[in-house]
Design a protein around this motif. Sequence first.
Motif, PDB file in Angstrom:
ATOM      1  N   GLY A   1       0.926  -1.469  -0.614  1.00 51.20           N
ATOM      2  CA  GLY A   1      -0.238  -0.242  -0.476  1.00 51.20           C
ATOM      3  C   GLY A   1       0.507   1.673  -0.241  1.00 51.20           C
ATOM      4  N   GLU A   2       1.872   1.476   0.511  1.00 50.94           N
ATOM      5  CA  GLU A   2       2.995   2.910   1.152  1.00 50.94           C
ATOM      6  C   GLU A   2       4.072   2.679  -0.288  1.00 50.94           C
ATOM      7  OE1 GLU A   2       3.191   5.322   3.315  1.00 50.94           O
ATOM      8  OE2 GLU A   2       1.319   4.658   4.041  1.00 50.94           O
ATOM      9  N   THR A   3       4.050   1.638  -0.786  1.00 55.63           N
ATOM     10  CA  THR A   3       4.464   1.620  -2.454  1.00 55.63           C
ATOM     11  C   THR A   3       3.297   2.160  -3.172  1.00 55.63           C
ATOM     12  OG1 THR A   3       5.605  -0.273  -2.014  1.00 55.63           O
ATOM     13  CG2 THR A   3       6.293  -0.140  -4.273  1.00 55.63           C
ATOM     14  N   ALA A   4       1.978   1.279  -3.297  1.00 55.19           N
ATOM     15  CA  ALA A   4       1.229   2.328  -4.361  1.00 55.19           C
ATOM     16  C   ALA A   4       1.479   3.700  -4.207  1.00 55.19           C
ATOM     17  CB  ALA A   4       0.393   1.209  -4.377  1.00 55.19           C
ATOM     18  N   LYS A   5       0.725   3.919  -2.785  1.00 51.42           N
ATOM     19  CA  LYS A   5       0.572   5.626  -3.220  1.00 51.42           C
ATOM     20  C   LYS A   5       2.152   6.128  -3.432  1.00 51.42           C
ATOM     21  CE  LYS A   5       0.269   7.502   1.457  1.00 51.42           C
ATOM     22  NZ  LYS A   5      -0.201   8.595   3.174  1.00 51.42           N
TER      23      LYS A   5
ATOM     24  N   ALA B   1       1.301   6.610  -6.808  1.00 49.64           N
ATOM     25  CA  ALA B   1       0.663   7.660  -6.976  1.00 49.64           C
ATOM     26  C   ALA B   1       0.921   9.409  -7.083  1.00 49.64           C
ATOM     27  CB  ALA B   1      -1.100   7.454  -5.944  1.00 49.64           C
ATOM     28  N   GLU B   2       1.708   9.544  -5.343  1.00 53.51           N
ATOM     29  CA  GLU B   2       2.225  10.341  -5.492  1.00 53.51           C
ATOM     30  C   GLU B   2       2.876  11.213  -6.434  1.00 53.51           C
ATOM     31  OE1 GLU B   2       2.962  10.582  -1.447  1.00 53.51           O
ATOM     32  OE2 GLU B   2       0.959  10.499  -0.755  1.00 53.51           O
TER      33      GLU B   2
ATOM     34  N   ARG C   1       0.559   2.232 -12.131  1.00 54.43           N
ATOM     35  CA  ARG C   1      -0.202   1.115 -11.185  1.00 54.43           C
ATOM     36  C   ARG C   1       1.292   0.071 -11.652  1.00 54.43           C
ATOM     37  NH1 ARG C   1      -5.900   0.569  -9.852  1.00 54.43           N
ATOM     38  NH2 ARG C   1      -4.771  -1.675  -8.919  1.00 54.43           N
TER      39      ARG C   1
END
Length: 157
Positions: free
Chosen positions: A39-43, A46-47, A125
């Motif tokens: 989740g932190e990696t995907a965030k 995105a950022e 993604r």
Amino acid sequence: MMSSRALSRAPITAAAVTHVASSLLTVQTNGAGFVDITGETAKFIAEANAQDGALTLFVRHTSASLTIQENADPTVLADLATVLNRLAPESVGWTHDTEGPDDMPAHVKSMLTATSLQIPVLQGRLALGTWQGVYLIEHRRRPHRREVVLQFLGGTR
């Protein structure tokens, strides 16, 4: 011989490396085990406004590591921990034991797994499979504060 019908490939997409984004992820572990950082990696992706490119993850420690593994059934992670403990048990009589009996086995487990990963990023993604998650593996028994460098290279939106 394999039939050509058994193979298919999507059209090629191309992206210029116009963007480099970096961040440091700090992970507080509770002791030995797997910490899901997907989740932190995907965030981060995105950022960073990432579109197409590559994400590199690098753990800055010698007694912790990274892996991509199944994220649906937690017994997979339990079995993987069992295998690592069998491959590098504490009871071997290691020469390096300055930091305790779990230190040298932690170094061996780190060597057997990975200190860095690269994950393709497609259309903004992570290109992970349905059941894949990104994990930091803590190989020491006591809690630690671990650092993972995240770096995206590629094109942005």
